[in-house]
Design a protein around this motif. Structure first.
Motif, PDB file in Angstrom:
ATOM      1  N   LEU A  55     106.383  23.212  62.598  1.00 24.95           N
ATOM      2  CA  LEU A  55     105.266  24.200  62.893  1.00 24.95           C
ATOM      3  C   LEU A  55     105.735  25.162  64.134  1.00 24.95           C
ATOM      4  N   ASN A  56     105.576  26.001  64.136  1.00 27.07           N
ATOM      5  CA  ASN A  56     106.142  27.309  65.639  1.00 27.07           C
ATOM      6  C   ASN A  56     105.544  26.660  66.474  1.00 27.07           C
ATOM      7  N   ALA A  57     106.305  26.927  67.828  1.00 22.44           N
ATOM      8  CA  ALA A  57     105.035  26.780  69.133  1.00 22.44           C
ATOM      9  C   ALA A  57     103.721  26.865  69.220  1.00 22.44           C
ATOM     10  N   SER A  58     102.961  28.718  68.716  1.00 21.21           N
ATOM     11  CA  SER A  58     101.698  28.653  68.621  1.00 21.21           C
ATOM     12  C   SER A  58     100.751  28.040  67.435  1.00 21.21           C
ATOM     13  N   GLU A  59     101.714  27.852  66.001  1.00 22.98           N
ATOM     14  CA  GLU A  59     100.713  26.530  65.176  1.00 22.98           C
ATOM     15  C   GLU A  59     101.277  25.114  66.563  1.00 22.98           C
ATOM     16  N   GLN A  60     102.127  24.753  66.753  1.00 22.40           N
ATOM     17  CA  GLN A  60     101.086  23.622  67.890  1.00 22.40           C
ATOM     18  C   GLN A  60     100.249  23.573  68.275  1.00 22.40           C
ATOM     19  N   LYS A  61     100.143  24.032  68.561  1.00 21.45           N
ATOM     20  CA  LYS A  61      99.335  24.243  69.978  1.00 21.45           C
ATOM     21  C   LYS A  61      97.625  24.364  69.513  1.00 21.45           C
ATOM     22  N   GLN A  62      98.002  24.830  68.644  1.00 23.38           N
ATOM     23  CA  GLN A  62      96.457  25.823  67.919  1.00 23.38           C
ATOM     24  C   GLN A  62      96.360  24.581  66.995  1.00 23.38           C
ATOM     25  N   PHE A  63      96.874  23.642  66.637  1.00 16.68           N
ATOM     26  CA  PHE A  63      96.484  21.962  65.726  1.00 16.68           C
ATOM     27  C   PHE A  63      96.228  20.613  66.864  1.00 16.68           C
ATOM     28  N   LEU A  64      97.274  21.120  67.678  1.00 18.16           N
ATOM     29  CA  LEU A  64      97.178  19.445  68.436  1.00 18.16           C
ATOM     30  C   LEU A  64      94.935  20.319  69.072  1.00 18.16           C
ATOM     31  N   ASP A  65      95.475  21.371  69.650  1.00 20.56           N
ATOM     32  CA  ASP A  65      93.747  21.591  70.513  1.00 20.56           C
ATOM     33  C   ASP A  65      93.002  21.701  69.477  1.00 20.56           C
ATOM     34  N   GLU A  66      92.458  21.768  68.480  1.00 18.51           N
ATOM     35  CA  GLU A  66      91.642  21.152  67.083  1.00 18.51           C
ATOM     36  C   GLU A  66      91.551  20.349  67.043  1.00 18.51           C
ATOM     37  N   ALA A  67      92.775  19.337  66.174  1.00 20.34           N
ATOM     38  CA  ALA A  67      92.864  17.461  66.823  1.00 20.34           C
ATOM     39  C   ALA A  67      92.829  17.308  67.435  1.00 20.34           C
ATOM     40  N   SER A  68      92.744  17.654  68.531  1.00 24.47           N
ATOM     41  CA  SER A  68      92.749  16.052  69.813  1.00 24.47           C
ATOM     42  C   SER A  68      90.743  16.592  69.783  1.00 24.47           C
ATOM     43  N   LYS A  69      89.878  17.364  69.860  1.00 23.07           N
ATOM     44  CA  LYS A  69      88.960  17.577  69.814  1.00 23.07           C
ATOM     45  C   LYS A  69      87.989  16.421  69.545  1.00 23.07           C
ATOM     46  N   PHE A  70      88.017  15.258  69.423  1.00 21.80           N
ATOM     47  CA  PHE A  70      87.771  14.119  69.119  1.00 21.80           C
ATOM     48  C   PHE A  70      87.840  13.458  70.044  1.00 21.80           C
ATOM     49  N   LEU A  71      88.860  13.690  71.016  1.00 22.32           N
ATOM     50  CA  LEU A  71      88.882  12.983  72.349  1.00 22.32           C
ATOM     51  C   LEU A  71      86.960  13.403  73.565  1.00 22.32           C
ATOM     52  N   ASP A  72      87.082  14.121  72.938  1.00 18.39           N
ATOM     53  CA  ASP A  72      85.345  14.878  73.077  1.00 18.39           C
ATOM     54  C   ASP A  72      84.928  14.061  72.748  1.00 18.39           C
ATOM     55  N   VAL A  73      84.292  12.432  73.321  1.00 21.69           N
ATOM     56  CA  VAL A  73      82.905  11.699  72.343  1.00 21.69           C
ATOM     57  C   VAL A  73      81.913  11.983  71.742  1.00 21.69           C
ATOM     58  N   ALA A  74      81.188  13.793  72.380  1.00 18.10           N
ATOM     59  CA  ALA A  74      80.014  14.331  71.904  1.00 18.10           C
ATOM     60  C   ALA A  74      80.476  14.879  70.387  1.00 18.10           C
ATOM     61  N   ASN A  75      81.817  15.461  70.741  1.00 14.99           N
ATOM     62  CA  ASN A  75      82.921  15.312  68.775  1.00 14.99           C
ATOM     63  C   ASN A  75      82.520  14.615  68.276  1.00 14.99           C
ATOM     64  N   PHE A  76      83.258  13.278  68.568  1.00 15.44           N
ATOM     65  CA  PHE A  76      83.555  12.677  67.988  1.00 15.44           C
ATOM     66  C   PHE A  76      82.743  11.930  67.092  1.00 15.44           C
ATOM     67  N   CYS A  77      81.606  11.800  67.682  1.00 15.29           N
ATOM     68  CA  CYS A  77      79.855  11.117  67.036  1.00 15.29           C
ATOM     69  C   CYS A  77      78.766  11.897  65.744  1.00 15.29           C
ATOM     70  N   ARG A  78      79.785  13.557  65.503  1.00 16.89           N
ATOM     71  CA  ARG A  78      79.118  14.157  64.721  1.00 16.89           C
ATOM     72  C   ARG A  78      80.057  13.730  63.378  1.00 16.89           C
ATOM     73  N   ARG A  79      79.322  14.904  62.132  1.00 18.97           N
ATOM     74  CA  ARG A  79      80.308  14.779  61.063  1.00 18.97           C
ATOM     75  C   ARG A  79      81.116  15.036  61.035  1.00 18.97           C
ATOM     76  N   GLY A  80      82.539  14.474  60.541  1.00 16.48           N
ATOM     77  CA  GLY A  80      83.390  14.815  59.953  1.00 16.48           C
ATOM     78  C   GLY A  80      84.914  14.549  61.190  1.00 16.48           C
ATOM     79  N   TYR A  81      84.260  14.122  62.334  1.00 19.98           N
ATOM     80  CA  TYR A  81      86.194  14.064  63.442  1.00 19.98           C
ATOM     81  C   TYR A  81      86.392  11.922  63.000  1.00 19.98           C
ATOM     82  N   TYR A  82      86.308  11.648  61.980  1.00 20.28           N
ATOM     83  CA  TYR A  82      85.821   9.929  61.878  1.00 20.28           C
ATOM     84  C   TYR A  82      88.119   9.802  61.664  1.00 20.28           C
TER      85      TYR A  82
END
Length: 247
Positions: A48-75
């Protein structure tokens, strides 16, 4: 136009003739028509290029917010994020157990993998692909995933770190998190890719950052440094651009 279908069918029918199941191969009288369409060659990506790396990590790390993680789709988000920071083979990730994690030394022992047998059934094989166990240090972000899962036991299993969603006592299969990976790519607005691509990306990031090929070989579990350099070492376009501007 359907060259690949023709070739595959021709092999099957040729085998049938050879073993006297049929007398003649009917494809011998079939002539393929050349396509007038231009062949579109899709460039294979390894990083991934630098921009894609950031976009990917921003989305993939959303589970660290428990409010997100408890919702469907983040398991399965933690699993994807963990592979990004470790470069594990997909089977190694599926077979990862808590007794392999050393929190004191921030390391993990890779000594088994999930594979498939002759009956198309998945099972845990008590050795790695190369039959060599390895102990690798964990990046702080990979360690962060494990600490998060320990904090919220409902998200993990008693034995397997990344178990099945429907049965926490069983290991997950290689395809179990595919939809989660696709969703991350969709939400990050980048072209989708496979789990093995994350392994390519991990190794390439290390090499492009100046890591020793021998060290990367040990981290990735390659049999030789040639595999590390010849198969996985691909230079990011951003690095090429910066390099040419040095002179």
């Amino acid at each position: 136009e359907h060259t690949s279908v023709y070739k595959a069918l021709n092999l099957v029918l040729g085998f049938a003739v050879k073993n006297e199941y049929i007398k003649n191969n009917p494809l011998e009288v079939v002539q393929m028509i050349k396509s007038k369409k231009k062949t579109i060659i899709k460039k294979k990506r390894y990083m991934l290029n630098a921009s894609e790396q950031k976009q990917f990590l921003d989305e993939a790390s959303k589970f660290l917010d428990v409010a997100n993680f408890c919702r469907r789709g983040y398991y399965y988000y933690p699993m994807v994020y963990f592979i990004y920071w470790t470069g594990l083979r997909i089977g190694e990730r599926c077979a990862l157990t808590w007794d392999s994690i050393d929190f004191k030394n921030s390391s993990v022992t890779i000594n088994k993998t999930v594979t498939i047998n002759s009956n198309d059934m998945y099972y845990v094989k008590n050795t790695t692909k190369t039959n060599v166990d390895r102990i690798i240090p964990l990046h702080k972000e990979a360690l962060r995933v494990l600490e998060f899962l320990q904090q919220y036991p409902f998200s993990t299993g008693p034995e397997y770190v990344f178990p099945k969603k429907t049965n926490k006592t069983e290991f997950s299969t290689p395809n179990s998190a595919r939809r989660a990976l696709e969703r991350i790519c969709e939400n990050a607005n980048i072209e989708s890719f496979s789990f093995h691509f994350l392994r390519h990306n991990f190794v390439s990031m290390l090499l492009n950052s100046g890591a020793s090929p021998i060290a990367v070989r040990s981290l990735a579990g390659h049999e030789s440094s040639n595999t590390t350099l010849n198969v996985y070492a691909h230079v990011n376009n951003d690095i090429l651009r910066n390099t040419i501007n040095i002179i």
